[in-house]
Design a protein around this motif. Structure first.
Motif, PDB file in Angstrom:
ATOM      1  N   GLU A   1      47.197  33.385  26.401  1.00 28.53           N
ATOM      2  CA  GLU A   1      47.759  33.571  25.066  1.00 28.53           C
ATOM      3  C   GLU A   1      48.356  34.975  24.895  1.00 28.53           C
ATOM      4  O   GLU A   1      49.346  35.165  24.195  1.00 28.53           O
ATOM      5  N   LYS A   2      47.753  35.951  25.571  1.00 30.93           N
ATOM      6  CA  LYS A   2      48.239  37.335  25.495  1.00 30.93           C
ATOM      7  C   LYS A   2      49.424  37.560  26.435  1.00 30.93           C
ATOM      8  O   LYS A   2      49.966  38.664  26.508  1.00 30.93           O
ATOM      9  N   GLY A   3      49.768  36.538  27.208  1.00 26.01           N
ATOM     10  CA  GLY A   3      50.933  36.643  28.091  1.00 26.01           C
ATOM     11  C   GLY A   3      50.668  37.406  29.373  1.00 26.01           C
ATOM     12  O   GLY A   3      51.574  37.989  29.945  1.00 26.01           O
ATOM     13  N   PHE A   4      49.427  37.400  29.847  1.00 27.43           N
ATOM     14  CA  PHE A   4      49.081  38.190  31.034  1.00 27.43           C
ATOM     15  C   PHE A   4      49.421  37.501  32.360  1.00 27.43           C
ATOM     16  O   PHE A   4      49.293  38.106  33.412  1.00 27.43           O
ATOM     17  N   ILE A   5      49.806  36.227  32.301  1.00 29.27           N
ATOM     18  CA  ILE A   5      50.040  35.483  33.547  1.00 29.27           C
ATOM     19  C   ILE A   5      51.528  35.179  33.685  1.00 29.27           C
ATOM     20  O   ILE A   5      52.190  34.843  32.708  1.00 29.27           O
ATOM     21  N   ARG A   6      52.028  35.299  34.893  1.00 32.14           N
ATOM     22  CA  ARG A   6      53.418  34.938  35.197  1.00 32.14           C
ATOM     23  C   ARG A   6      53.433  34.004  36.403  1.00 32.14           C
ATOM     24  O   ARG A   6      52.555  34.107  37.269  1.00 32.14           O
ATOM     25  N   PRO A   7      54.452  33.152  36.482  1.00 38.98           N
ATOM     26  CA  PRO A   7      54.610  32.358  37.705  1.00 38.98           C
ATOM     27  C   PRO A   7      54.660  33.288  38.911  1.00 38.98           C
ATOM     28  O   PRO A   7      55.272  34.366  38.850  1.00 38.98           O
ATOM     29  N   GLY A   8      53.999  32.886  39.981  1.00 37.72           N
ATOM     30  CA  GLY A   8      54.021  33.679  41.216  1.00 37.72           C
ATOM     31  C   GLY A   8      52.960  34.761  41.288  1.00 37.72           C
ATOM     32  O   GLY A   8      52.837  35.424  42.319  1.00 37.72           O
ATOM     33  N   TYR A   9      52.191  34.934  40.237  1.00 43.06           N
ATOM     34  CA  TYR A   9      51.146  35.972  40.238  1.00 43.06           C
ATOM     35  C   TYR A   9      49.939  35.565  41.101  1.00 43.06           C
ATOM     36  O   TYR A   9      49.689  34.378  41.307  1.00 43.06           O
ATOM     37  N   THR A  10      49.198  36.580  41.530  1.00 41.25           N
ATOM     38  CA  THR A  10      47.859  36.357  42.081  1.00 41.25           C
ATOM     39  C   THR A  10      46.847  36.909  41.075  1.00 41.25           C
ATOM     40  O   THR A  10      47.024  38.005  40.544  1.00 41.25           O
TER      41      THR A  10
ATOM     42  N   VAL B   1      46.585  40.577  38.811  1.00 42.07           N
ATOM     43  CA  VAL B   1      45.730  40.692  37.627  1.00 42.07           C
ATOM     44  C   VAL B   1      44.266  40.493  38.022  1.00 42.07           C
ATOM     45  O   VAL B   1      43.933  39.491  38.655  1.00 42.07           O
ATOM     46  N   VAL B   2      43.444  41.459  37.671  1.00 44.18           N
ATOM     47  CA  VAL B   2      41.994  41.335  37.870  1.00 44.18           C
ATOM     48  C   VAL B   2      41.363  41.194  36.489  1.00 44.18           C
ATOM     49  O   VAL B   2      41.485  42.086  35.648  1.00 44.18           O
ATOM     50  N   MET B   3      40.745  40.053  36.257  1.00 42.83           N
ATOM     51  CA  MET B   3      40.156  39.777  34.942  1.00 42.83           C
ATOM     52  C   MET B   3      38.632  39.970  34.991  1.00 42.83           C
ATOM     53  O   MET B   3      38.006  39.684  36.013  1.00 42.83           O
ATOM     54  N   CYS B   4      38.105  40.424  33.877  1.00 43.81           N
ATOM     55  CA  CYS B   4      36.673  40.747  33.843  1.00 43.81           C
ATOM     56  C   CYS B   4      36.026  40.249  32.556  1.00 43.81           C
ATOM     57  O   CYS B   4      36.651  40.312  31.502  1.00 43.81           O
ATOM     58  N   HIS B   5      34.799  39.757  32.672  1.00 33.71           N
ATOM     59  CA  HIS B   5      34.006  39.524  31.455  1.00 33.71           C
ATOM     60  C   HIS B   5      32.615  40.126  31.595  1.00 33.71           C
ATOM     61  O   HIS B   5      32.256  40.622  32.671  1.00 33.71           O
TER      62      HIS B   5
ATOM     63  N   ALA C   1      50.801  30.117  39.007  1.00 33.64           N
ATOM     64  CA  ALA C   1      50.200  31.292  39.641  1.00 33.64           C
ATOM     65  C   ALA C   1      49.112  30.833  40.616  1.00 33.64           C
ATOM     66  O   ALA C   1      48.681  29.681  40.567  1.00 33.64           O
ATOM     67  N   PHE C   2      48.692  31.744  41.511  1.00 36.54           N
ATOM     68  CA  PHE C   2      47.508  31.479  42.325  1.00 36.54           C
ATOM     69  C   PHE C   2      46.357  32.226  41.667  1.00 36.54           C
ATOM     70  O   PHE C   2      46.360  33.465  41.627  1.00 36.54           O
ATOM     71  N   ALA C   3      45.422  31.494  41.121  1.00 34.35           N
ATOM     72  CA  ALA C   3      44.332  32.098  40.355  1.00 34.35           C
ATOM     73  C   ALA C   3      43.011  31.533  40.846  1.00 34.35           C
ATOM     74  O   ALA C   3      42.834  30.315  40.854  1.00 34.35           O
ATOM     75  N   ALA C   4      42.111  32.400  41.260  1.00 36.41           N
ATOM     76  CA  ALA C   4      40.872  31.928  41.869  1.00 36.41           C
ATOM     77  C   ALA C   4      39.648  32.636  41.299  1.00 36.41           C
ATOM     78  O   ALA C   4      39.663  33.842  41.065  1.00 36.41           O
TER      79      ALA C   4
END
Lengths: 171, 427
Positions: free
Chosen positions: B107-116, B29-33, B132-135
């Motif tokens: 809240e939108k359910g975009f993250i799962r265990p084990g995700y980067t 997942v690549v998140m942007c603001h 997850a690994f989130a940086a």
């Protein structure tokens, strides 16, 4: 590749954060150049003047521990880049800031605290950076010379001109 | 030798090992603001590389300054809005549906265990609460993430923090993490993962775990992480029920993302939090932390309850316990920002908005605005704010302002009394 080395400025404090390097209110800019006048505007350091000639002439920053902590804003790297500061020498860096420097093809060099103490005491006017031989040398006093180590990947990023060029070629 | 959760995630996402200790990972997942992404978008455009690696793996939101406050912020919003449209990014959240990224995306359910997960925002570490690994990353990493779906990291070591005991009434996840940052210091976890385990973490809601992980970066950490369990599965259930027959099955599968008992750690620290009292920061660094009772002479001008740390429904419920039937001190400006539209509507249904407004709070739309002094809620020179946010840097909420970080309960207590106060006195 960018040119490295030149006049130094000494920021003798630990934990200088990204808000001090470039305040959030300037993150509404959509060009790197627009950041230029606001470099280190909110730095809390006794006697430091963000409008000084010393800062305008600086090409190298020497500082202490945990430089660039806080926000992920790459603006903190760009504000140095557009002011022709392409090297920061510290005893340690915050991870995101360090990565942003190399991602932009710039140098975040780590020296021991003892070496930083020497630099802070001697305050050489200029420092030469010899990337090939991993040496930092003072032009003023030949006595001061330090060896740095550079992660092979970081070295490749600098040689490639940054992470985008590297990634575009390799992935 | 066993592996930590982060080592397992790194192994399963390995793309390349370009040199030394550096690894390149595939990103889920690549998140942007709208603050750090527009420059990446413009740069890709200028280079003739205006592409995205996978539109379904990119999530974007306008959250830092919304509604736009001036022409520059309107332009930032327009750049990301046009880009999302151009690349058919389905999960793009604009003014009708936007909220603070690190509250909205889970809240939108975009993250799962084990995700980067990566995002051009330092508090991306929040999403580690889901296993997850989130940086947080800069704009160039974001640009490469958008274009190629990869990101480089040095192999991180892990600090294991076991939290045991029983939290006293009025003491909250925020107090625990402030205490931990005080112990680790602002650089104690640099280049490291902070793994939060133990009975206190197991008993925490996802909201509280997100509060813990949110501030991992304040100790320098690359990511905070909790083991995914039944609490995680229940939180995600509306989004994962087509993937698993039962919640039990999801819980069982999540176990593959647990650290092994014989994993190697850089450091292990045990905290018994039974005696922990409410905490507060006193200086310009998030490790400058005291017991709140030691700061009770500090008068505040503003109270801010919101942000990716503490703007969730659980936070507002806690604060409302103090505010119910009371009015805030006449010398205090109270500002509350629910973190997402869902939090806002839930707070309305539960009467929490009414409680805040009756007490004298201004309730804003969901936004990051005040936390980093970019939008509504900026402090004047010399003003003091009791805040549920995550950073107290000099000038953070406005040049010359002082920010004291604390829990929502403590911030509500400061609003009522006009000074920093142990909230337990008002319960």
């Amino acid at each position: 590749m960018k040119m490295f080395g030149g006049s130094c400025i000494f920021l003798d404090r630990n934990d200088i954060n990204t808000d001090e390097i470039i305040p959030a209110k300037y993150l509404t800019e959509n060009s790197k150049l627009a950041l230029k006048p606001y470099i280190l505007e909110d730095l809390k350091l006794d006697g430091f003047d963000p409008q000084s000639d010393e800062l305008r002439q600086a090409r190298v920053i020497v500082t202490r521990q945990n430089f660039g902590c806080g926000s992920s804003r790459e603006h903190a790297v760009w504000v140095f880049e557009v002011n022709d500061i392409n090297v920061v020498i510290a005893s340690s860096f915050a991870r995101i800031f360090r990565q942003n420097m190399f991602n932009c093809g710039m140098l975040a060099l780590e020296l021991s605290e003892a070496d930083i103490d020497t630099l802070m005491t001697e305050r050489p006017a200029t420092l030469d950076i010899d990337l090939q031989n991993s040496l930092i040398t003072s032009k003023d006093t030949n006595a001061i010379q330090f060896t740095f180590t550079l992660n092979g990947f970081d070295r490749d990023l600098v040689a490639s001109g940054g992470w985008l060029a590297y990634a575009d070629k390799n992935y | 030798m066993g592996k930590t959760i982060t080592e397992k995630i790194f192994d399963s996402h390995h793309r390349d090992n370009p040199a030394g200790e550096t690894v390149v990972l595939d990103i889920d997942v690549v998140m942007c603001h709208e603050i750090t992404t527009p420059i990446a978008i413009n740069d890709l455009l200028e280079r003739g590389m205006d592409r995205v690696f996978d539109a379904s793996k990119i999530k974007a939101v306008i959250d830092h300054v919304t509604p736009s406050k001036d022409s520059k912020t309107a332009t930032q919003s327009k750049i990301i809005r046009d880009w999302a449209k151009r690349h058919k990014i389905k999960d793009f959240f604009d003014i009708d549906a936007n909220g603070v990224c690190h509250a909205l995306f889970p809240e939108k359910g975009f993250i799962r265990p084990g995700y980067t997960v990566i995002m051009g925002d330092s508090h991306t570490c929040t999403h580690g609460a889901f296993g997850a690994f989130a940086a947080g990353v800069g704009t160039t990493d974001l640009e490469v993430g958008i274009l190629k779906g990869v990101c480089s990291f040095r192999k991180p070591a892990t600090i294991k923090i076991t939290i045991s005991g029983t939290l006293q009434t009025g003491v909250y996840a925020k107090d625990v993490i402030l205490h931990i940052i005080k112990t680790l210091t602002v650089k104690g976890a640099t280049d490291k993962i902070i793994e939060f385990v133990g009975p206190v973490v197991d008993a925490m809601s996802m909201e509280s775990r997100m509060t813990l992980c949110n501030m991992a970066i304040e100790a320098g950490g690359t990511c905070g992480v909790c083991m995914p369990d039944r609490v995680t599965a229940e939180y995600l259930w509306p989004h994962i029920q087509s993937d698993y027959a039962t919640i039990d099955q999801a819980v069982e599968e999540f176990r593959k993302w647990h650290s092994d008992a014989n994993a190697a750690y850089a450091q292990t620290i045990d905290f018994d939090v039974s005696d922990l009292s409410p905490q507060v920061t006193y200086g310009y660094k998030p490790d400058e932390v005291k017991n709140i009772s030691d700061m009770s002479d500090t008068i505040v001008d503003q109270v801010y309850i919101g942000s990716c740390t503490n703007g969730r429904i659980e936070d507002l419920r806690e604060a409302a316990k103090i505010l119910k039937g009371k009015t805030i001190d006449p010398n205090v400006r109270g500002i509350m920002s629910p973190a997402t539209p869902l939090v806002y509507s839930q707070a309305m249904k539960e009467g929490i908005i009414e409680t805040f407004m009756s007490a004298g709070f201004c309730v804003t739309n969901p936004t990051c605005g005040a936390c980093l002094g970019m939008s509504n809620g900026v402090l004047a020179e010399g003003e003091v704010c009791a805040s549920t946010t995550n950073r107290n840097f000099n000038g953070r909420m406005g040049k010359g302002g002082m920010v004291h970080l604390m829990s929502p309960l403590s911030a509500a207590a400061a609003a009522v009394t006009g000074r920093i106060t142990d909230p337990r006195k008002l319960l």
